[in-house]
Design a protein around this motif. Structure first.
Motif, mmCIF file in Angstrom:
data_model
loop_
_atom_site.group_PDB
_atom_site.id
_atom_site.type_symbol
_atom_site.label_atom_id
_atom_site.label_comp_id
_atom_site.label_asym_id
_atom_site.label_seq_id
_atom_site.Cartn_x
_atom_site.Cartn_y
_atom_site.Cartn_z
ATOM 1 N N GLY A 27 19.233 -108.345 29.780
ATOM 2 C CA GLY A 27 18.373 -107.651 30.720
ATOM 3 C C GLY A 27 17.807 -106.370 30.161
ATOM 4 N N ASP A 28 16.815 -105.802 30.902
ATOM 5 C CA ASP A 28 16.139 -104.593 30.455
ATOM 6 C C ASP A 28 16.894 -103.346 30.876
ATOM 7 O OD1 ASP A 28 14.091 -106.101 29.363
ATOM 8 O OD2 ASP A 28 12.974 -106.154 31.246
ATOM 9 N N PHE A 29 16.865 -102.347 30.018
ATOM 10 C CA PHE A 29 17.476 -101.055 30.311
ATOM 11 C C PHE A 29 16.404 -100.080 30.775
ATOM 12 C CE2 PHE A 29 20.713 -102.895 27.662
ATOM 13 C CZ PHE A 29 21.896 -102.285 28.036
ATOM 14 N N LYS A 39 21.791 -99.446 32.851
ATOM 15 C CA LYS A 39 21.595 -100.421 33.929
ATOM 16 C C LYS A 39 22.699 -100.163 34.948
ATOM 17 C CE LYS A 39 21.727 -104.044 31.187
ATOM 18 N NZ LYS A 39 21.697 -105.469 30.730
ATOM 19 N N LEU A 40 22.334 -100.008 36.214
ATOM 20 C CA LEU A 40 23.296 -99.734 37.280
ATOM 21 C C LEU A 40 23.233 -100.836 38.335
ATOM 22 C CD1 LEU A 40 22.597 -95.928 37.794
ATOM 23 C CD2 LEU A 40 24.669 -96.919 36.843
ATOM 24 N N PHE A 41 24.421 -101.210 38.848
ATOM 25 C CA PHE A 41 24.497 -102.251 39.857
ATOM 26 C C PHE A 41 25.407 -101.796 40.997
ATOM 27 C CE2 PHE A 41 23.861 -104.087 35.696
ATOM 28 C CZ PHE A 41 22.800 -104.966 35.893
ATOM 29 N N LYS A 42 25.011 -102.121 42.229
ATOM 30 C CA LYS A 42 25.846 -101.800 43.381
ATOM 31 C C LYS A 42 26.302 -103.100 44.038
ATOM 32 C CE LYS A 42 21.828 -101.318 46.453
ATOM 33 N NZ LYS A 42 21.129 -100.426 47.411
ATOM 34 N N SER A 43 27.450 -103.032 44.695
ATOM 35 C CA SER A 43 28.019 -104.206 45.348
ATOM 36 C C SER A 43 27.590 -104.246 46.814
ATOM 37 C CB SER A 43 29.547 -104.176 45.261
ATOM 38 O OG SER A 43 30.116 -105.271 45.929
ATOM 39 N N GLU A 44 27.021 -105.373 47.221
ATOM 40 C CA GLU A 44 26.611 -105.556 48.610
ATOM 41 C C GLU A 44 27.048 -106.938 49.071
ATOM 42 O OE1 GLU A 44 22.617 -102.862 49.184
ATOM 43 O OE2 GLU A 44 22.352 -104.897 48.396
ATOM 44 N N GLY A 45 28.006 -106.967 49.992
ATOM 45 C CA GLY A 45 28.479 -108.235 50.507
ATOM 46 C C GLY A 45 29.088 -109.139 49.450
ATOM 47 N N GLY A 46 29.740 -108.513 48.487
ATOM 48 C CA GLY A 46 30.383 -109.287 47.422
ATOM 49 C C GLY A 46 29.451 -109.663 46.291
ATOM 50 N N LYS A 47 28.158 -109.295 46.405
ATOM 51 C CA LYS A 47 27.196 -109.575 45.336
ATOM 52 C C LYS A 47 26.673 -108.270 44.752
ATOM 53 C CE LYS A 47 25.598 -113.967 47.305
ATOM 54 N NZ LYS A 47 24.418 -114.735 47.771
ATOM 55 N N TYR A 48 26.364 -108.319 43.455
ATOM 56 C CA TYR A 48 25.855 -107.123 42.796
ATOM 57 C C TYR A 48 24.337 -107.184 42.681
ATOM 58 C CZ TYR A 48 30.433 -105.326 41.538
ATOM 59 O OH TYR A 48 31.691 -104.800 41.592
ATOM 60 N N THR A 49 23.695 -106.096 43.083
ATOM 61 C CA THR A 49 22.246 -105.964 42.919
ATOM 62 C C THR A 49 21.966 -104.689 42.134
ATOM 63 O OG1 THR A 49 22.077 -104.778 45.032
ATOM 64 C CG2 THR A 49 21.744 -107.170 45.062
ATOM 65 N N GLU A 50 20.865 -104.691 41.403
ATOM 66 C CA GLU A 50 20.556 -103.528 40.570
ATOM 67 C C GLU A 50 20.213 -102.330 41.445
ATOM 68 O OE1 GLU A 50 18.358 -102.637 36.321
ATOM 69 O OE2 GLU A 50 18.239 -104.607 37.272
ATOM 70 N N ASP A 119 30.067 -98.822 42.002
ATOM 71 C CA ASP A 119 29.044 -99.224 41.031
ATOM 72 C C ASP A 119 29.650 -99.888 39.801
ATOM 73 O OD1 ASP A 119 27.006 -98.230 42.567
ATOM 74 O OD2 ASP A 119 26.569 -96.503 41.289
ATOM 75 N N SER A 120 28.863 -100.754 39.196
ATOM 76 C CA SER A 120 29.117 -101.217 37.840
ATOM 77 C C SER A 120 27.915 -100.781 37.009
ATOM 78 C CB SER A 120 29.257 -102.743 37.785
ATOM 79 O OG SER A 120 30.442 -103.156 38.421
ATOM 80 N N ALA A 121 28.134 -100.493 35.725
ATOM 81 C CA ALA A 121 27.036 -99.989 34.914
ATOM 82 C C ALA A 121 27.225 -100.321 33.446
ATOM 83 C CB ALA A 121 26.920 -98.468 35.089
ATOM 84 N N VAL A 122 26.090 -100.318 32.746
ATOM 85 C CA VAL A 122 26.086 -100.455 31.287
ATOM 86 C C VAL A 122 25.259 -99.302 30.751
ATOM 87 C CG1 VAL A 122 25.589 -101.932 29.313
ATOM 88 C CG2 VAL A 122 26.105 -102.968 31.536
ATOM 89 N N PHE A 123 25.825 -98.532 29.823
ATOM 90 C CA PHE A 123 25.130 -97.417 29.196
ATOM 91 C C PHE A 123 25.075 -97.660 27.693
ATOM 92 C CE2 PHE A 123 27.191 -95.624 32.976
ATOM 93 C CZ PHE A 123 26.108 -95.039 33.617
ATOM 94 N N ARG A 124 23.932 -97.414 27.105
ATOM 95 C CA ARG A 124 23.788 -97.599 25.662
ATOM 96 C C ARG A 124 23.328 -96.285 25.026
ATOM 97 N NH1 ARG A 124 20.636 -102.840 24.240
ATOM 98 N NH2 ARG A 124 18.789 -101.611 24.796
ATOM 99 N N PHE A 125 24.125 -95.825 24.059
ATOM 100 C CA PHE A 125 23.883 -94.528 23.423
ATOM 101 C C PHE A 125 23.576 -94.690 21.936
ATOM 102 C CE2 PHE A 125 27.103 -94.053 26.733
ATOM 103 C CZ PHE A 125 26.589 -93.034 27.519
ATOM 104 N N ASN A 126 22.830 -93.763 21.395
ATOM 105 C CA ASN A 126 22.715 -93.636 19.944
ATOM 106 C C ASN A 126 24.024 -93.030 19.434
ATOM 107 O OD1 ASN A 126 22.106 -91.499 17.639
ATOM 108 N ND2 ASN A 126 20.637 -93.171 17.411
ATOM 109 N N VAL A 127 24.632 -93.627 18.400
ATOM 110 C CA VAL A 127 25.962 -93.166 17.974
ATOM 111 C C VAL A 127 25.946 -91.731 17.456
ATOM 112 C CG1 VAL A 127 26.964 -95.426 17.513
ATOM 113 C CG2 VAL A 127 25.678 -94.284 15.715
ATOM 114 N N ASP A 128 24.890 -91.331 16.753
ATOM 115 C CA ASP A 128 24.831 -89.950 16.250
ATOM 116 C C ASP A 128 24.787 -88.971 17.412
ATOM 117 O OD1 ASP A 128 24.701 -90.348 13.342
ATOM 118 O OD2 ASP A 128 22.781 -91.312 13.745
ATOM 119 N N THR A 129 24.009 -89.310 18.439
ATOM 120 C CA THR A 129 23.867 -88.427 19.598
ATOM 121 C C THR A 129 25.167 -88.318 20.385
ATOM 122 O OG1 THR A 129 21.521 -88.993 19.790
ATOM 123 C CG2 THR A 129 22.580 -88.027 21.724
#
Length: 318
Positions: A27-29, A39-50, A119-129
């Motif tokens: 998916g897109d970030f 990418k952030l997701f919230k739980s609604e009624g047992g399902k995750y939506t962005e 929430d569930s989330a995915v974060f992507r960082f530059n390693v040097d930063t």
């Protein structure tokens, strides 16, 4: 420390950088103004939506300042290998982070400020930063070799006051301790069977301590036995029972390791085993997993429930 902030430093210090193949989330970030992607997701009624959060940040974060966020995290390299998994490292007990005013943008602190409980989330960082801003340390060579990014997967659990978090953590730790003690009671019996078989096959003349350590004095020393709190100097070679060496004084430059005896700076099998020896003794310590690294193991070289062999020399007692 009750409320941890620097997850990767914990992972590095714990020596649990075993790498294993995993599947990367697709998916897109969205790109934060400070540079990292998310990418952030919230739980609604047992399902995750962005869930959308502006690249400039979450304006409601100010309402969460001073609270404790319970969460589970996992780090992966650019090649998608696991660096650290908090569920495994903490045996199911969530990490707890005190949310403070953001002083640095572009690092872990800003990423966590976007999270709401659940929430569930995915974060992507530059390693040097990320190493410059959050860890304030050079990028380890293996991270550089893997690629230019580091990904953090997060599941935020609940938000609590410090008092609530401390009470909750104390309760969970007590429950975990009971489970660990029950597990250890069964495991030490299994380990003893393994050790007795090893001793028989290798024709060792071993003595057994009350706690379950077997030891063979290969060369008796003439000095006194160390007492609790005294600093001891020890050379060693640590191996699994199949002969695989996982650490040694030779690997550490040939110098003895020094530590105060009996205060928990080393595994219990060392605190107890070294105390059995006279200064100058050369010995073999056979340590059940419950007095070693237990259910967690250590890194890629010491698996869970591993019985350990240490060939040691008590060089000095101070």
């Amino acid at each position: 420390m009750l409320f941890q902030r620097n997850f990767l430093s914990l992972a590095l210090a714990a020596g649990i950088l075993g790498l294993a193949s995993c599947n990367k989330g697709g998916g897109d970030f969205t790109k934060a103004k400070s540079g990292f992607e998310y990418k952030l997701f919230k739980s609604e009624g047992g399902k995750y939506t962005e869930r959308e959060v502006a690249p400039t940040g979450d304006p409601t974060y100010k309402d969460r300042l001073g609270k404790i966020l319970a969460l589970n995290v996992e780090y992966r390299t650019a090649k998608d290998s696991i660096l650290f998994n908090s569920r495994k490292a903490q045996m199911g007990v969530p990490m707890r982070i005190k949310l403070e005013e953001l002083k640095t943008k572009g690092g872990l602190e800003e990423a966590l400020s976007m999270l709401q409980p659940g929430d569930s989330a995915v974060f992507r960082f530059n390693v040097d930063t990320i190493f410059a801003k959050s860890f304030r340390a050079p990028v380890p060579p293996f991270m550089k070799k893997a690629g230019n990014t580091m990904t953090m997967f997060v599941k935020a659990d609940k938000l609590q006051s410090e008092q609530e978090a401390m009470a909750d953590q104390q309760k969970m730790m007590e429950e975990q301790q009971k489970k660990m003690m029950a597990y250890a009671e069964v495991q030490i019996k299994k380990d003893d069977v393994i050790l007795q078989d090893y001793i028989k096959k290798n024709n060792l003349k071993a003595e057994k301590s009350p706690s379950g350590i077997y030891y063979v004095v290969n060369k008796a020393g003439t000095g006194a036995k160390p007492k609790q709190g005294q600093t001891v100097a020890v050379t060693y070679k640590g191996s699994l029972l199949d002969g695989k060496v996982f650490d040694s004084s030779e690997k550490q430059g040939g110098k003895p390791i020094e530590f105060p005896l009996g205060v928990g700076q080393v595994i219990p099998g060392w605190d107890q085993g070294i105390a059995l020896l006279n200064k100058g003794s050369q010995a073999t310590l056979l340590i059940p997993s419950t007095l070693g690294y237990g259910q967690r193991g250590a890194g890629a070289d010491i698996p869970a429930d591993a019985v350990l062999r240490f060939d040691v020399e008590l060089v000095d007692v101070k």
